[in-house]
Design a protein around this motif. Structure first.
Motif, short mmCIF file in Angstrom:
data_model
loop_
_atom_site.label_atom_id
_atom_site.label_comp_id
_atom_site.label_asym_id
_atom_site.label_seq_id
_atom_site.Cartn_x
_atom_site.Cartn_y
_atom_site.Cartn_z
N GLY A 106 -42.81 -19.42 -33.02
CA GLY A 106 -41.44 -19.03 -32.51
C GLY A 106 -40.68 -17.92 -32.78
O GLY A 106 -39.77 -17.45 -32.83
N PHE A 107 -41.30 -17.24 -34.24
CA PHE A 107 -40.98 -15.97 -34.80
C PHE A 107 -41.63 -14.84 -33.98
O PHE A 107 -42.23 -14.87 -34.19
N GLY A 108 -40.73 -13.89 -34.39
CA GLY A 108 -41.17 -13.10 -33.65
C GLY A 108 -40.62 -11.31 -33.75
O GLY A 108 -39.37 -10.30 -33.57
N PRO A 109 -41.61 -10.85 -34.73
CA PRO A 109 -41.85 -9.58 -35.63
C PRO A 109 -41.54 -8.56 -34.64
O PRO A 109 -42.35 -8.69 -33.33
N ALA A 110 -41.12 -7.06 -35.17
CA ALA A 110 -41.11 -6.35 -34.57
C ALA A 110 -42.05 -5.20 -34.57
O ALA A 110 -42.71 -5.50 -36.18
N VAL A 111 -42.56 -4.27 -33.92
CA VAL A 111 -43.97 -3.15 -34.27
C VAL A 111 -43.10 -1.83 -34.18
O VAL A 111 -42.28 -1.65 -34.10
N LYS A 112 -43.55 -1.84 -35.41
CA LYS A 112 -43.75 0.05 -35.78
C LYS A 112 -44.48 0.58 -35.69
O LYS A 112 -45.87 0.93 -36.33
N TRP A 113 -44.91 2.25 -34.74
CA TRP A 113 -46.02 2.74 -34.72
C TRP A 113 -46.45 3.21 -35.62
O TRP A 113 -45.59 3.59 -36.12
N PRO A 114 -47.70 3.33 -35.15
CA PRO A 114 -48.46 2.77 -34.71
C PRO A 114 -48.73 1.71 -34.82
O PRO A 114 -48.38 0.43 -33.27
N ASN A 115 -49.71 1.10 -35.71
CA ASN A 115 -49.60 -0.67 -35.61
C ASN A 115 -49.21 -1.49 -37.32
O ASN A 115 -49.85 -2.04 -37.77
N ASP A 116 -47.67 -1.31 -37.17
CA ASP A 116 -47.71 -1.65 -38.02
C ASP A 116 -46.77 -2.70 -37.67
O ASP A 116 -46.26 -2.76 -36.40
N ILE A 117 -46.71 -4.30 -38.42
CA ILE A 117 -45.86 -5.03 -37.98
C ILE A 117 -44.09 -5.36 -39.32
O ILE A 117 -45.22 -5.48 -40.57
N ILE A 118 -42.74 -5.66 -38.80
CA ILE A 118 -42.05 -4.91 -39.82
C ILE A 118 -41.34 -5.89 -39.34
O ILE A 118 -40.76 -6.10 -38.73
N VAL A 119 -40.15 -6.20 -40.07
CA VAL A 119 -39.11 -7.10 -39.95
C VAL A 119 -38.52 -6.29 -41.31
O VAL A 119 -38.41 -6.75 -42.64
N ASN A 120 -37.19 -6.21 -41.01
CA ASN A 120 -36.02 -5.64 -42.03
C ASN A 120 -36.80 -4.45 -42.74
O ASN A 120 -36.94 -4.94 -44.20
N HIS A 121 -37.44 -3.64 -42.22
CA HIS A 121 -38.00 -2.23 -42.83
C HIS A 121 -39.13 -3.16 -44.38
O HIS A 121 -39.51 -2.27 -45.28
N ARG A 122 -39.76 -4.42 -43.65
CA ARG A 122 -41.21 -4.71 -45.29
C ARG A 122 -41.64 -5.45 -43.75
O ARG A 122 -41.60 -5.94 -43.03
N GLY A 157 -45.03 -6.19 -58.22
CA GLY A 157 -44.35 -4.86 -58.45
C GLY A 157 -43.84 -4.12 -57.43
O GLY A 157 -43.11 -5.04 -57.24
N ASP A 158 -44.07 -2.77 -56.56
CA ASP A 158 -43.24 -2.75 -55.56
C ASP A 158 -42.79 -3.20 -53.81
O ASP A 158 -42.36 -3.46 -53.52
N LEU A 159 -44.68 -3.60 -54.31
CA LEU A 159 -44.54 -5.29 -52.86
C LEU A 159 -43.42 -5.77 -52.74
O LEU A 159 -43.13 -6.26 -51.95
N LYS A 160 -42.67 -5.92 -54.15
CA LYS A 160 -41.42 -7.10 -54.15
C LYS A 160 -40.25 -6.78 -53.43
O LYS A 160 -39.06 -7.64 -52.49
N GLU A 161 -40.19 -5.33 -52.91
CA GLU A 161 -39.32 -4.45 -51.97
C GLU A 161 -39.58 -4.30 -50.53
O GLU A 161 -38.93 -4.26 -49.76
N THR A 162 -41.09 -3.95 -50.59
CA THR A 162 -41.59 -3.32 -49.43
C THR A 162 -42.17 -4.16 -48.41
O THR A 162 -42.79 -4.20 -47.27
N ALA A 163 -42.73 -6.20 -48.53
CA ALA A 163 -43.75 -6.81 -48.25
C ALA A 163 -42.76 -8.13 -47.86
O ALA A 163 -41.81 -7.65 -48.48
N THR A 164 -42.56 -8.31 -47.25
CA THR A 164 -42.61 -10.16 -46.87
C THR A 164 -44.02 -10.87 -46.01
O THR A 164 -44.68 -10.34 -45.80
N SER A 165 -43.32 -11.56 -45.30
CA SER A 165 -44.38 -12.83 -45.15
C SER A 165 -43.66 -14.03 -44.22
O SER A 165 -41.85 -14.17 -43.99
N ILE A 166 -44.90 -14.77 -43.52
CA ILE A 166 -43.86 -15.13 -41.84
C ILE A 166 -42.87 -16.79 -42.83
O ILE A 166 -41.20 -17.12 -42.59
#
Ligand code: BTN
Length: 252
Positions: A106-122, A157-166
């Motif tokens: 039910g959660f709808g993330p957006a796509v970023k060109w060409p094939n990333d899936i991003i939520v709030n820049h993460r 590390g950096d992933l704390k700021e740049t990554a997220t999960s469902i």
């Protein structure tokens, strides 16, 4: 064997994932997928692991997957697309993953060109498309690393700021077996309905007419994302000039 059955029992595909290899631990499922292809090609074979310790990322980077909480897998298939349309495979993968997530959670993330899936820049998901050309076809391994049930403390590390999960985004645990089944269902669907990939990608894209940054070879390009062309290339405006960029796969 037991693990594979748990995932395969949920499948609603005709062929995607019907042949599945599961490794409790492996270097890279993309690498395993190529080995599997060399042994025997079965359309839609999937290699899945719960612990990948040398994951391959785009631009030669390393991909980090959290043990047991992510979906880390690769899909093997062949296509007969002309060279200039191979970039569509990256878009297709992003559309299949984003749609699979939406249908199963039910959660709808957006796509970023060409094939990333991003939520709030993460980054929620990374996709690596590798291809090999044969005489009249292209062999493709699409590797997908999707953060599913990770908590903030699982990222280092950096992933704390740049990554997220469902889980971080929704506060809910997701049953990975259903999620994988939905992703594979949509993957199979879009492979057979390629004409729907670009319209669906446009629908899921949240950065139209906005500034984006992306890698092109060793360079980072910054510009306003205008649209896609019929090949899935991006039309980017920089300093008042529109340039076309291809998000092609890694050719091995
Ligand atoms: C990226 O850099 O954004 C792409 C990362 C792709 C990672 C996935 S995880 C499963 C598959 N196996 C690999 O070695 N890489 C891909």
């Amino acid at each position: 064997m037991f693990m594979i059955k748990r995932f395969q029992d949920k499948l609603t595909t005709r062929y995607m994932g019907r042949e599945m290899k599961y490794y409790q631990m492996t270097e890279s499922t993309n690498q395993d997928a190529w080995h599997l292809y060399e042994e025997e090609y079965i359309k839609g074979s999937v290699v899945l692991t719960d612990r990948q310790y040398k994951g391959r990322g785009r631009h030669g980077s390393h991909w980090f997957s959290t043990k047991d909480t992510s979906l880390t897998f690769s899909i093997i298939y062949e296509v007969t697309l002309p060279m200039e349309k191979l970039g569509l495979l990256a878009l297709l993968s992003a559309v299949a993953v984003a749609t699979g997530i939406r249908v199963s959670t039910g959660f709808g993330p957006a796509v970023k060109w060409p094939n990333d899936i991003i939520v709030n820049h993460r980054k929620l998901c990374g996709i690596l498309v590798e291809t090999r050309r044969a005489k009249d076809k292209t062999i493709v391994v699409t590797g997908i690393g999707l953060n599913v049930n990770e908590r903030k403390i699982d990222f280092e590390g950096d992933l704390k700021e740049t990554a997220t999960s469902i889980n971080i985004e929704t506060g809910n645990k997701t049953i990975r077996e259903y999620l994988l089944a939905q992703i594979l269902y949509h993957f199979e669907y879009y492979l057979e309905n390629m004409r729907q990939v670009i319209p669906q990608w446009r629908f899921l894209c949240a950065h139209k007419n906005q500034k984006i940054f992306f890698h092109q070879g060793k360079n980072i390009i910054e510009g306003i994302f205008l649209d896609l062309d019929e090949y899935g290339h991006a039309l980017i405006e920089t300093n008042g000039k529109v340039e076309t960029y291809s998000g092609n796969s890694i050719i091995l």
